[in-house]
Design an enzyme around this catalytic site. Structure first.
Site, mmCIF file in Angstrom:
data_model
loop_
_atom_site.group_PDB
_atom_site.id
_atom_site.type_symbol
_atom_site.label_atom_id
_atom_site.label_comp_id
_atom_site.label_asym_id
_atom_site.label_seq_id
_atom_site.Cartn_x
_atom_site.Cartn_y
_atom_site.Cartn_z
ATOM 1 C CE LYS A 133 -4.053 -2.844 1.640
ATOM 2 N NZ LYS A 133 -4.557 -2.896 3.436
ATOM 3 C CD GLN A 156 -4.148 -4.663 5.981
ATOM 4 O OE1 GLN A 156 -3.229 -3.827 5.987
ATOM 5 N NE2 GLN A 156 -4.870 -5.705 5.503
ATOM 6 C CG ASP A 178 -10.601 -1.257 4.133
ATOM 7 O OD1 ASP A 178 -10.522 -1.038 3.195
ATOM 8 O OD2 ASP A 178 -9.958 -1.540 5.132
#
Ligand code: NDP
Length: 283
Positions: free
Chosen positions: A53, A97, A120
């Site tokens: 990322k 995460q 997300d």
């Protein structure tokens, strides 16, 4: 033999577009889209994702921050980091995460992230907005699948779409996006009866169950489009999808490989969401 949908190439094209748009946005507003990634503990797979990322951010010209917290981080410490990032104008997207270590409540973190920075698209506000078709962000993996279909020129309207898997991050939003694109959508799961028969009806089959090589040629209609979301590690360490590529590819019209299909698109869609969040922050 099916056309292979090249996720790496499509992903590279979209990233180049994001980079260009980022430069235009920066010239106009003097702001670089900023992404903060939080990782708790030392899960090696998560560490690889975080590294990827960060690299993707550099590639498209974003500002990024990575918070690598120890495994014994408390809920209060994690919450206060989220609060700090929610208030930080340089940060437009926050990603925590998952999975988190067992003592931490994932749901609490998802709810705490400002929906405007929830790149997300896991916050119930964003999930609800996807349901009614009025959204800013789409969850990255299903959005990646939609982009692969679109950029391969595959028509969805009126097609029989079968999604196998009903998780909150893949199956359910995938079904909703195909529905928004006017597909006739069936969602299957572990209790579905006659799964092979339902799958054989699909013009577009999306496999997202996490079982290596589960979908075999007898489950696929001649000429179907087969999208393999699965990412499974074989005993020899090789990455493989949910679809038995060797037997299915000759029957399909289009198919995504694993690796190199859906996988590369997920982070690219995260970049897209972060750019969207930055743009919306100045509106
Ligand atoms: P989950 O484990 O959360 O969900 C799996 C789903 O598959 C469940 O709905 C389950 O049904 C269903 N299922 C399991 N076994 C069967 C079966 N035998 N027949 C029919 N349905 C079944 O997984 P995720 O949705 O998170 O991920 C799915 C796959 O996609 C995994 O391989 C994951 O690694 C991969 N993935 C890939 C990403 C990428 O970037 N390419 C990103 C995210 C995930 P039930 O609900 O009844 O239990």
């Amino acid at each position: 033999m099916a056309n292979i949908i090249d996720g790496k190439a499509i992903s590279a094209t979209i990233r180049a577009e994001i980079k260009e748009e980022t430069e235009r946005f920066y010239e106009k507003n003097g702001i670089r889209p900023g992404l903060a990634v939080i990782i708790v503990g030392e899960d090696p797979a998560s560490q690889v994702y975080v590294r990827n990322k960060r690299r993707a951010c550099e590639e498209v010209g974003f500002y990024s921050e990575a918070y690598e917290l120890p495994a014994d981080t408390t809920q209060e410490e994690l919450n206060s980091l989220v609060d700090k990032l929610n208030a930080d104008d340089a940060i437009h997207g926050i990603l925590c995460q998952l999975p988190l270590p067992k003592h931490l409540d994932e749901n609490e973190v998802i709810l705490r992230i400002d929906p405007k920075k929830d790149v997300d698209a896991f916050h119930p506000t964003n999930v609800g907005r996807i349901m009614i078709g009025d959204y800013s962000f789409l969850p990255c993996t299903p959005a990646g699948v939609m982009a692969l279909l679109e950029r391969s020129g595959i028509e969805i309207s009126g097609k029989e779409c079968v999604v196998v898997g009903r998780s909150n991050i893949v199956g359910k939003p995938q079904a909703m996006l195909l529905l928004h694109a006017h597909g006739t959508v069936t969602v299957c799961h572990s209790r579905t009866k006659n799964l092979a028969e339902v799958c054989r009806r699909a013009d577009i089959l999306v496999a997202a169950i996490g079982k290596a090589d589960f979908f075999t040629a007898d489950m696929v209609k001649e000429g179907a489009v087969v999208i393999d979301v699965g990412m499974n590690r074989r005993a020899d360490g090789k990455l493989t999808g949910d679809v038995d590529f060797e037997s299915v590819a000759p029957k399909a019209s289009y198919i995504t490989p694993v690796p190199g299909g859906v996988g590369p698109m997920t982070i690219t869609m995260l970049m897209q969401n972060t750019l969207t969040a930055a743009k919306e922050s100045v509106n």
